[in-house]
Design a protein around this motif. Structure first.
Motif, PDB file in Angstrom:
ATOM      1  N   GLY A 172     -46.277 -21.231  33.797  1.00 56.70           N
ATOM      2  CA  GLY A 172     -47.183 -22.364  33.991  1.00 56.70           C
ATOM      3  C   GLY A 172     -46.584 -23.411  34.902  1.00 56.70           C
ATOM      4  O   GLY A 172     -45.476 -23.886  34.674  1.00 56.70           O
ATOM      5  N   LYS A 180     -47.560 -26.592  35.627  1.00 55.10           N
ATOM      6  CA  LYS A 180     -47.406 -27.933  35.073  1.00 55.10           C
ATOM      7  C   LYS A 180     -46.262 -27.979  34.078  1.00 55.10           C
ATOM      8  O   LYS A 180     -45.460 -28.929  34.067  1.00 55.10           O
ATOM      9  CB  LYS A 180     -48.707 -28.384  34.398  1.00 55.10           C
ATOM     10  N   ARG A 181     -46.133 -26.967  33.253  1.00 55.83           N
ATOM     11  CA  ARG A 181     -45.062 -26.939  32.262  1.00 55.83           C
ATOM     12  C   ARG A 181     -43.692 -26.952  32.952  1.00 55.83           C
ATOM     13  O   ARG A 181     -42.794 -27.705  32.558  1.00 55.83           O
ATOM     14  CB  ARG A 181     -45.193 -25.689  31.387  1.00 55.83           C
ATOM     15  N   TRP A 211     -48.060 -36.007  33.744  1.00 54.22           N
ATOM     16  CA  TRP A 211     -48.407 -35.808  32.330  1.00 54.22           C
ATOM     17  C   TRP A 211     -49.875 -36.118  32.072  1.00 54.22           C
ATOM     18  O   TRP A 211     -50.566 -35.394  31.375  1.00 54.22           O
ATOM     19  CB  TRP A 211     -47.510 -36.698  31.469  1.00 54.22           C
ATOM     20  N   ALA A 251     -53.726 -28.665  33.363  1.00 51.93           N
ATOM     21  CA  ALA A 251     -52.938 -27.487  33.012  1.00 51.93           C
ATOM     22  C   ALA A 251     -53.441 -26.282  33.805  1.00 51.93           C
ATOM     23  O   ALA A 251     -54.593 -26.237  34.236  1.00 51.93           O
ATOM     24  CB  ALA A 251     -53.038 -27.220  31.515  1.00 51.93           C
ATOM     25  N   ASP A 252     -52.576 -25.295  33.982  1.00 48.88           N
ATOM     26  CA  ASP A 252     -52.930 -24.101  34.742  1.00 48.88           C
ATOM     27  C   ASP A 252     -54.049 -23.334  34.055  1.00 48.88           C
ATOM     28  O   ASP A 252     -54.044 -23.156  32.842  1.00 48.88           O
ATOM     29  CB  ASP A 252     -51.703 -23.193  34.868  1.00 48.88           C
TER      30      ASP A 252
END
Length: 459
Positions: A59, A61-62, A169, A174-175
């Motif tokens: 991911g 964003k992660r 954040w 998110a993906d």
């Protein structure tokens, strides 16, 4: 993503002007001081492909939200360093963070703006901040070093990390889909990075050990073994390999990467030598040095604009030959610097010529490196080119820095330093001539394609 890219690009150049005061403050030797640059460039370039694979699998964003604190904490640790090893270790961890941030931020940008005018505008902002980070790094580094202390060239990243983390954040989605083709090839990334690092260490250590000494030959032999093991792993691994080696059978990909390796070697060495010449020989302070670097940076911007305009009429191969020759001429001109020279007489002219030449080369190299590559491998090809530039920067600085140090000798008078720096710049000009020969011999003849030269860089 613009803040992230600005920060990653900034750290490739922000420490250059502060190097003399960093060396004096922490007690670096002349060859050892180059590791402030090597540590970042090697881990960044060596782990960049792995960073992209990890981001694709787990991911974007992660990975971005994990990479930002890592980069920020490493910057904080570097600013608090009390001895050379601590700063070099912090710079290496910064490179690890940058290797995760660069591909993750690019992927998130592509995902957020898939097409249309918004995509063009988004990549325009991203490309501008990418160029601004590299161009303004020397100016920001000079001002911070003189008026706040060299430690602030490291601390400056902390507030940028905080801003980027807060915005990512809350504002980055998110993906929606994550690649699950196989586990990333961690072993291959380790072998490539360790092999390149040992190769650089073997070259740099020749200031204490002769080239034919057991220490030097043993180090270089282990480096060669690690790099050979990397090739074997990439051919046989059951995991998702960092790079499909068959991609290098494409003449355009192979030629563009060899060209970029040499360009990165000469360009980084030039920044290093000119910074030390301005301060150590001409006696300029860090802030003045940063200002006097601006013609170099502006030349790169002008050259980049020329590359876009000429790219509609000229093939990438032609632009790489012309830009390489122009850069070689600028570096050759730098090779004429004198101990009793001045900025106007010795630095301004070659800065403009070399800067324009570098700017002309950058985008056509990206275009050539992805020519004829299947769409699903363009990301790998672009990442490989970025890795070539960073690893070339470190290898080139190791070799040219050693050449300059040997010419200078143990008594570092302004005249002796000038002799070393001028020789290093002249050798850099020679590397560019070799790069031009590679473009002429290896790169295939192609026609200009609309917009080809405007492709964004991955780093």
């Amino acid at each position: 993503m613009a803040v992230v890219q600005f920060m990653v690009s900034l750290d490739l150049s922000v420490v250059n002007v502060g190097l003399p005061r960093i060396g004096a403050g922490l007690g670096f030797s002349a060859p050892g001081l180059t590791w402030v640059i090597h540590a970042y460039a090697l881990t960044f370039g060596g782990l960049l492909m792995l960073g992209g694979k990890v981001a694709d699998r787990y991911g974007h964003k992660r990975v971005l939200l994990l990479g930002l604190p890592l980069f920020g904490l490493a910057s904080l640790a570097g600013g608090l360093a009390q001895e050379p090893g601590q700063l070099v270790a912090a710079r290496a961890v910064q490179g690890v963070g940058a290797a995760t941030l660069a591909p993750a931020s690019m992927a998130l940008l592509i995902s957020a703006f898939p097409s249309g005018r918004e995509r063009v505008r988004a990549f325009g902002v991203w490309s501008a901040t990418n160029a601004a980070g590299a161009a303004l790094g020397v100016l920001i580094g000079g001002l911070l070093t003189q008026y706040a202390g060299w430690r602030w060239v490291m601390f400056v990243n902390v507030p940028m990390v905080a801003v980027a983390f807060a915005v990512a954040w809350r504002g980055v989605a998110a993906d929606r889909s994550v690649a699950r083709r196989g586990r990333p090839d961690v072993l291959g990334a380790f072998l490539a990075t360790a092999g390149a690092a040992l190769l650089v260490f073997g070259v740099v250590s020749t200031d204490r050990h002769a080239w034919t000494s057991p220490a030097t030959l043993g180090t270089l032999a282990v480096a060669a073994a690690l790099l050979a093991a990397f090739v074997v792993v990439e051919r046989t691994t059951a995991r998702d390999p960092l790079i499909r080696l068959g991609l290098l059978a494409n003449r355009s990909v192979a030629g563009a990467n060899a060209y970029t390796l040499l360009l990165g070697a000469a360009m980084t060495s030039a920044f290093y030598f000119v910074s030390l010449y301005l301060q150590g020989v001409l006696g300029a302070g860090p802030a003045r040095t940063g200002i006097e670097f601006l013609p170099f940076a502006l030349g790169v911007v002008v050259g980049s604009v020329l590359a876009v305009r000429l790219g509609y009429r000229l093939a990438p191969r032609t632009l790489l030959v012309g830009g390489g020759l122009l850069t070689a001429a600028g570096f050759g001109w730098f090779g004429l610097i004198s101990a009793d020279g001045s900025f106007l007489a010795d630095v301004l002219g070659p800065s403009v010529v070399a800067g324009i030449g570098i700017g002309v080369c950058l985008a056509p190299a990206t275009s050539a490196a992805t020519a004829g590559v299947a769409r699903h491998e363009t990301g790998s090809a672009s990442g490989l080119l970025s890795s070539s530039r960073q690893i070339g920067a470190s290898l080139g600085l190791a070799a040219l820095g050693t050449v300059a140090h040997d010419r200078t000798g143990r008594v570092a008078t302004p005249a002796a330093l000038d002799d070393g720096y001028s020789l290093g710049m002249a050798v850099g000009a020679g590397l560019l001539v070799v790069a031009v020969l590679i473009a002429l011999v290896v790169l295939p003849r192609t026609r200009a394609s609309s917009g080809a030269a405007a492709a964004p860089l991955a780093d």
